[in-house]
Design an enzyme around this catalytic site. Structure first.
Site, PDB file in Angstrom:
ATOM      1  N   GLU A   1       0.797  -1.226   0.000  1.00  0.00           N
ATOM      2  CA  GLU A   1       0.000   0.000   0.000  1.00  0.00           C
ATOM      3  C   GLU A   1       0.832   1.280   0.000  1.00  0.00           C
ATOM      4  O   GLU A   1       0.621   2.172   0.839  1.00  0.00           O
ATOM      5  CB  GLU A   1      -0.993  -0.019   1.176  1.00  0.00           C
ATOM      6  CG  GLU A   1      -1.945  -1.196   1.106  1.00  0.00           C
ATOM      7  CD  GLU A   1      -3.057  -1.159   2.135  1.00  0.00           C
ATOM      8  OE1 GLU A   1      -4.097  -1.785   1.881  1.00  0.00           O
ATOM      9  OE2 GLU A   1      -2.889  -0.502   3.172  1.00  0.00           O
TER      10      GLU A   1
ATOM     11  N   TYR B   1     -11.668  -1.634   0.640  1.00  0.00           N
ATOM     12  CA  TYR B   1     -12.142  -1.584   2.024  1.00  0.00           C
ATOM     13  C   TYR B   1     -13.117  -0.420   2.214  1.00  0.00           C
ATOM     14  O   TYR B   1     -12.779   0.584   2.856  1.00  0.00           O
ATOM     15  CB  TYR B   1     -10.967  -1.424   2.987  1.00  0.00           C
ATOM     16  CG  TYR B   1     -10.048  -2.614   3.055  1.00  0.00           C
ATOM     17  CD1 TYR B   1     -10.432  -3.774   3.720  1.00  0.00           C
ATOM     18  CD2 TYR B   1      -8.789  -2.580   2.465  1.00  0.00           C
ATOM     19  CE1 TYR B   1      -9.588  -4.870   3.803  1.00  0.00           C
ATOM     20  CE2 TYR B   1      -7.933  -3.672   2.535  1.00  0.00           C
ATOM     21  CZ  TYR B   1      -8.334  -4.811   3.199  1.00  0.00           C
ATOM     22  OH  TYR B   1      -7.492  -5.894   3.274  1.00  0.00           O
TER      23      TYR B   1
ATOM     24  N   TRP C   1     -12.825   3.196   4.279  1.00  0.00           N
ATOM     25  CA  TRP C   1     -12.627   4.322   3.357  1.00  0.00           C
ATOM     26  C   TRP C   1     -13.756   5.349   3.424  1.00  0.00           C
ATOM     27  O   TRP C   1     -13.849   6.223   2.566  1.00  0.00           O
ATOM     28  CB  TRP C   1     -12.470   3.801   1.924  1.00  0.00           C
ATOM     29  CG  TRP C   1     -11.180   3.047   1.704  1.00  0.00           C
ATOM     30  CD1 TRP C   1     -10.184   2.818   2.610  1.00  0.00           C
ATOM     31  CD2 TRP C   1     -10.766   2.420   0.486  1.00  0.00           C
ATOM     32  NE1 TRP C   1      -9.167   2.092   2.030  1.00  0.00           N
ATOM     33  CE2 TRP C   1      -9.494   1.829   0.730  1.00  0.00           C
ATOM     34  CE3 TRP C   1     -11.342   2.290  -0.781  1.00  0.00           C
ATOM     35  CZ2 TRP C   1      -8.788   1.130  -0.256  1.00  0.00           C
ATOM     36  CZ3 TRP C   1     -10.639   1.595  -1.764  1.00  0.00           C
ATOM     37  CH2 TRP C   1      -9.373   1.026  -1.498  1.00  0.00           C
TER      38      TRP C   1
ATOM     39  N   GLU D   1      -6.453  -7.302  -2.050  1.00  0.00           N
ATOM     40  CA  GLU D   1      -6.993  -7.307  -0.689  1.00  0.00           C
ATOM     41  C   GLU D   1      -8.425  -6.806  -0.758  1.00  0.00           C
ATOM     42  O   GLU D   1      -8.707  -5.841  -1.472  1.00  0.00           O
ATOM     43  CB  GLU D   1      -6.223  -6.363   0.248  1.00  0.00           C
ATOM     44  CG  GLU D   1      -4.844  -6.785   0.668  1.00  0.00           C
ATOM     45  CD  GLU D   1      -4.299  -5.845   1.746  1.00  0.00           C
ATOM     46  OE1 GLU D   1      -5.108  -5.236   2.484  1.00  0.00           O
ATOM     47  OE2 GLU D   1      -3.069  -5.718   1.836  1.00  0.00           O
TER      48      GLU D   1
END
Length: 384
Positions: free
Chosen positions: A191, A271, A275, A308
């Site tokens: 990330e 996510y 977020w 992910e």
């Protein structure tokens, strides 16, 4: 031109045992390779029983690829988790016969080989967990950890670590990492972001430099960036939520990253809960995010993976249904591998006997609806 030629040679030069990129697809042993995968970050420090169980359960679920951490930096990591890979910059040695992160990585890769599972080792972390860029900042007296991308000493330290790892001989298999087809690809960082650089150019330039460096050492494996897929003002989120992931504010330009010749595939993370997306829009926001990246990947003829994704088990939503819908949209629109966060199993060191559900995303192969749905998706892909 030289970079392009290098990338072509690397992609086409690997044998069939290695996963390769052929235009928009992954190929393994001459056949298209699509997969359900997962993540697990403790494979480089837990005991044999915990590691063995992850691979056993993954195999039972039809999981073909596991993304794992390939770094452990700083004395803090050593103290907290009783392991180290690089406690101080450039020091990769085991001390006094201790079991360290490199031995654990060797063991995990050997276990993956046993089950026919591929692994994606990640080479550093934007976040402070297990050291990462924060340690490179301390080691090199940087003002900000984002200077990691541009500071020559920090870049050299990263390259030295990468060279050590790629040339390491696994003590359990006798195979150097750079020659091991068990490794699916190398990932530059977990990330990476750079909010200090709104142009996105610093991370792109860093990714190009480091991917070229890796491919000069390793002629067999693919390379990815490991970013979350943030875009650069081309669009906006579903119902105009989460527009920060589209406006370039995180210093990541996914469309530029995927065009780098020595980057073999794009990665996205998903996510919505973390977020800032409204709960009622999780499913649709995720579907749009996937579709927006599918268009770009198709435009540049590169594979991409949903590397992910997760929704917390306290959300009171039908996680299995949303995961099913995300996977459906992903694979029907050119996606190549979907990797949920996070598969865990037994942990003899924990009072409960199982690995703790620290972030609420835990998936265990326990017959409940989420793992059963993921197993179903995996088995359909594996039969093709």
């Amino acid at each position: 031109m030289s970079t392009f030629i290098l990338g072509s040679v690397v992609t086409l030069g690997a044998t069939g045992e290695f996963v390769q990129r052929k235009d928009k697809d992954f190929v393994l042993n001459g056949k298209e390779f699509k997969f359900v995968g997962t993540n697990n970050y403790y494979l480089h420090y837990k005991n044999n029983q915990a590691i063995d169980d992850v691979f056993k359960q993954a195999n039972d679920m039809g999981i073909k690829v596991i993304r794992m951490w390939g770094f452990g930096d700083g004395e803090k990591t050593k103290i907290q988790n009783n392991f180290s890979i690089q406690p101080t910059m450039g020091d990769y040695q085991t001390r006094n016969g201790e079991v360290d992160g490199l031995e654990r990585m060797d063991y995990s890769i050997a276990q993956a080989k046993k089950y026919g599972i591929k692994v994606i080792p990640v080479l550093t972390n934007y976040w402070e967990d297990f050291g990462g860029m924060e340690e490179y900042k301390k080691w090199n007296n940087l003002e900000r950890k984002e200077d990691f991308y541009i500071n020559e000493k920090a870049k050299e330290a990263y390259k030295n670590y990468v060279s050590m790892l790629l040339n390491r001989k696994n003590q359990y298999t006798g195979i150097k990492y750079k020659n091991d087809p068990t490794i699916f690809a190398w990932e530059l960082a977990n990330e990476p972001r750079n909010p200090e650089d709104k142009t996105g150019k610093q991370v792109t330039k860093w990714a190009e430099e480091m991917s070229i460096y890796i491919k000069n050492i390793d002629k067999n494996h693919m390379v990815s960036v490991g970013d979350e897929g943030f875009l650069f003002g081309k669009d906006e989120g579903y119902k105009k939520e989460g527009n920060w992931a589209y406006d370039g504010s995180q210093g990541i330009n996914w469309e530029e990253l995927i065009q780098i010749p020595t980057i073999d595939f794009g990665t996205i993370h998903l996510y919505p809960e973390h977020w800032g997306i409204s709960k009622e829009n999780y499913k649709e926001w995720g579907e749009k995010y996937i579709l927006d990246h599918s268009k770009i990947a198709n435009k540049y003829n590169k594979p991409f993976i949903l590397e992910e994704y997760g929704i917390g088990d306290k959300s009171n939503l039908d996680r299995a249904k949303i995961y099913e819908e995300w996977n459906k949209v992903f694979f029907e629109n050119g996606g190549d591998g979907a990797m949920f966060w996070i598969l865990t199993g037994i942990d003899p060191e924990h009072a409960s006997g199982i690995y703790e559900n620290y972030d609420g995303f835990r998936v265990m192969n326990d017959g409940t609806d989420v793992p059963e749905k993921l197993k179903e998706i995996a088995n359909k892909l594996n039969k093709k």
